[in-house]
Design a protein around this motif. Sequence first.
Motif, mmCIF file in Angstrom:
data_model
loop_
_atom_site.group_PDB
_atom_site.id
_atom_site.type_symbol
_atom_site.label_atom_id
_atom_site.label_comp_id
_atom_site.label_asym_id
_atom_site.label_seq_id
_atom_site.Cartn_x
_atom_site.Cartn_y
_atom_site.Cartn_z
ATOM 1 N N LYS A 48 -0.362 4.063 -2.766
ATOM 2 C CA LYS A 48 -0.610 5.435 -2.330
ATOM 3 C C LYS A 48 -2.028 5.912 -2.638
ATOM 4 O O LYS A 48 -2.990 5.228 -2.368
ATOM 5 C CB LYS A 48 0.449 6.357 -2.903
ATOM 6 C CG LYS A 48 1.839 6.063 -2.336
ATOM 7 C CD LYS A 48 2.872 7.061 -2.792
ATOM 8 C CE LYS A 48 4.221 6.724 -2.170
ATOM 9 N NZ LYS A 48 5.298 7.633 -2.628
ATOM 10 N N PHE A 49 -2.144 7.096 -3.254
ATOM 11 C CA PHE A 49 -3.431 7.791 -3.272
ATOM 12 C C PHE A 49 -4.466 7.176 -4.212
ATOM 13 O O PHE A 49 -5.655 7.194 -3.929
ATOM 14 C CB PHE A 49 -3.221 9.266 -3.627
ATOM 15 C CG PHE A 49 -2.511 10.023 -2.564
ATOM 16 C CD1 PHE A 49 -3.157 10.367 -1.385
ATOM 17 C CD2 PHE A 49 -1.183 10.370 -2.723
ATOM 18 C CE1 PHE A 49 -2.497 11.052 -0.384
ATOM 19 C CE2 PHE A 49 -0.506 11.064 -1.717
ATOM 20 C CZ PHE A 49 -1.165 11.407 -0.553
ATOM 21 N N GLY A 77 -6.552 3.114 -3.958
ATOM 22 C CA GLY A 77 -5.739 3.973 -3.117
ATOM 23 C C GLY A 77 -6.387 4.458 -1.839
ATOM 24 O O GLY A 77 -7.522 4.117 -1.511
ATOM 25 N N TYR A 78 -5.623 5.297 -1.105
ATOM 26 C CA TYR A 78 -6.088 5.841 0.164
ATOM 27 C C TYR A 78 -7.361 6.666 -0.019
ATOM 28 O O TYR A 78 -8.288 6.589 0.788
ATOM 29 C CB TYR A 78 -5.018 6.750 0.793
ATOM 30 C CG TYR A 78 -3.701 6.075 1.092
ATOM 31 C CD1 TYR A 78 -3.640 4.736 1.453
ATOM 32 C CD2 TYR A 78 -2.502 6.787 1.029
ATOM 33 C CE1 TYR A 78 -2.433 4.120 1.728
ATOM 34 C CE2 TYR A 78 -1.290 6.186 1.307
ATOM 35 C CZ TYR A 78 -1.253 4.850 1.660
ATOM 36 O OH TYR A 78 -0.059 4.246 1.936
ATOM 37 N N PHE A 108 -10.948 5.803 1.782
ATOM 38 C CA PHE A 108 -11.511 6.775 2.723
ATOM 39 C C PHE A 108 -12.941 7.152 2.332
ATOM 40 O O PHE A 108 -13.854 7.128 3.173
ATOM 41 C CB PHE A 108 -10.628 8.025 2.766
ATOM 42 C CG PHE A 108 -11.202 9.131 3.599
ATOM 43 C CD1 PHE A 108 -11.131 9.082 4.982
ATOM 44 C CD2 PHE A 108 -11.826 10.225 2.996
ATOM 45 C CE1 PHE A 108 -11.682 10.099 5.755
ATOM 46 C CE2 PHE A 108 -12.371 11.238 3.761
ATOM 47 C CZ PHE A 108 -12.297 11.179 5.143
ATOM 48 N N MET A 150 -7.766 -0.476 -1.002
ATOM 49 C CA MET A 150 -6.652 0.459 -0.944
ATOM 50 C C MET A 150 -5.628 0.177 -2.042
ATOM 51 O O MET A 150 -5.100 1.087 -2.674
ATOM 52 C CB MET A 150 -5.974 0.377 0.432
ATOM 53 C CG MET A 150 -5.171 1.622 0.771
ATOM 54 S SD MET A 150 -4.313 1.563 2.385
ATOM 55 C CE MET A 150 -5.288 0.441 3.329
ATOM 56 N N THR A 189 0.829 -1.215 0.000
ATOM 57 C CA THR A 189 0.000 0.000 0.000
ATOM 58 C C THR A 189 0.860 1.261 0.000
ATOM 59 O O THR A 189 0.405 2.324 -0.425
ATOM 60 C CB THR A 189 -0.948 0.037 1.217
ATOM 61 O OG1 THR A 189 -0.174 -0.007 2.429
ATOM 62 C CG2 THR A 189 -1.920 -1.131 1.184
ATOM 63 N N TYR A 222 -10.676 -4.092 2.856
ATOM 64 C CA TYR A 222 -10.212 -2.712 2.963
ATOM 65 C C TYR A 222 -8.822 -2.556 2.330
ATOM 66 O O TYR A 222 -8.571 -1.578 1.608
ATOM 67 C CB TYR A 222 -10.184 -2.280 4.428
ATOM 68 C CG TYR A 222 -11.523 -2.455 5.110
ATOM 69 C CD1 TYR A 222 -12.626 -1.708 4.713
ATOM 70 C CD2 TYR A 222 -11.691 -3.385 6.137
ATOM 71 C CE1 TYR A 222 -13.866 -1.875 5.325
ATOM 72 C CE2 TYR A 222 -12.922 -3.558 6.756
ATOM 73 C CZ TYR A 222 -14.005 -2.808 6.343
ATOM 74 O OH TYR A 222 -15.227 -2.975 6.935
#
Length: 408
Positions: free
Chosen positions: A280-281, A324-325, A329, A320, A276, A316
């Motif tokens: 990243k994003f 990504g994050y 989220f 991710m 992860t 989850y």
Amino acid sequence: MAKHKKTIDFSLKIIAYLFGMFILFPNKVKPYLILLLFLITCFSYKKSNLKLLLNKGLPLFFLFLMYLLSLLYSCQIDTGINLILRMTPLFILPYSFCVIGIANNKLFFSNFKKTFIISLVIYTILIFIYLYKLNCLFGINNLNYGYSYIANEFYGINDHPIYISSYFCIGLLIIIYEKNINKYFSFFAFLTILFGLIILSRKGSIIAFLISIIYYLFFNKNQLFKALLIFSSILLLIFSIPEINNRFFELANTEKTLNTSTGIRQIIWKNALELTAKSKFFGFGVGDVQNELDKKYSEKHLFLLEKDEYNAHNQYIQIMLTIGYVGLFLFIMTLVYFTFILHREKNYFGVSVLIFFYILFNTESYLERQNGIIFFSLMFSLLNYSEEMKENRFNFPLVNRVIKFLLP
């Protein structure tokens, strides 16, 4: 006109029964149920209000859309397209139930629940017959031997015990909350399905179910005896069967080893979490996640995991790695908001179901298989468009502004 409506209602009733028998159909047949429902809604009902559709189906729509957009930066396009096609129920089911409307949805859910419970009882009995024929019930062959046959040879149905256990848990929650089921049949069905859940001994499902029961007890304190009976029955069954007992004692073993399912998951989670940092994003994209995991396994000389193409075994982390994050989220925030609304409306059954899935997501990449996608999307949609829901109960200001901009 009345005859036409009667035909449509009858068709929808048949579809509800077919979805209730979901667990009894082979994997290849299940996607056709989605197609059938979609066709009926397209040709038999008025189109839905897009604002209502997006607001109420936002968590599933969002996940589907993010996965679809991630194709733009995926290298393995063919793999990504196959996964996107597999995930279409995340869009189709919320759309279909929104078009059907709350009144028809109530009837659909009622017919679904009754048929689903009966199907689970039949399925459980078939499991015991099957395990008996494999000599797995009396110590000649162990249960692990039987599990492999259930996953691959079980009367042509061939579903993984993880997914079977999740159906059992939702069925048990339906029985606990449902008041319109004959109490004698309810008692028989509950015990039968509970035995089936324990004999499959999926730790993640059982733990998730027990946690969802705690939530139920918190808001139904007068049902303390029922809850204690459920807990004690599960514990008694677990500790009375050595093979199942040993599987649960694995949880106390912190050693990372490929010899136990818990150890395998610990190894997978460690490597997936390391990945992860690279994703990243915006993640690796829907087509590339498994390839990245396999490369990681190869680097760590985990060739068994690479050969069998193990996913992250955590929904989850899987999300991710894929989007990504940012994607994780936003997905979690929409689900939390949805759960809060259900709780506010005192739909405790709905919250219990979602708590079960949220806990199970910690140990399984549940939405990586077609069966998991269909079943979660189905339950989410049935809860979302249930009788208690108000048309404007989901009021995401940002979403409404975007819709107003796109649809002036």
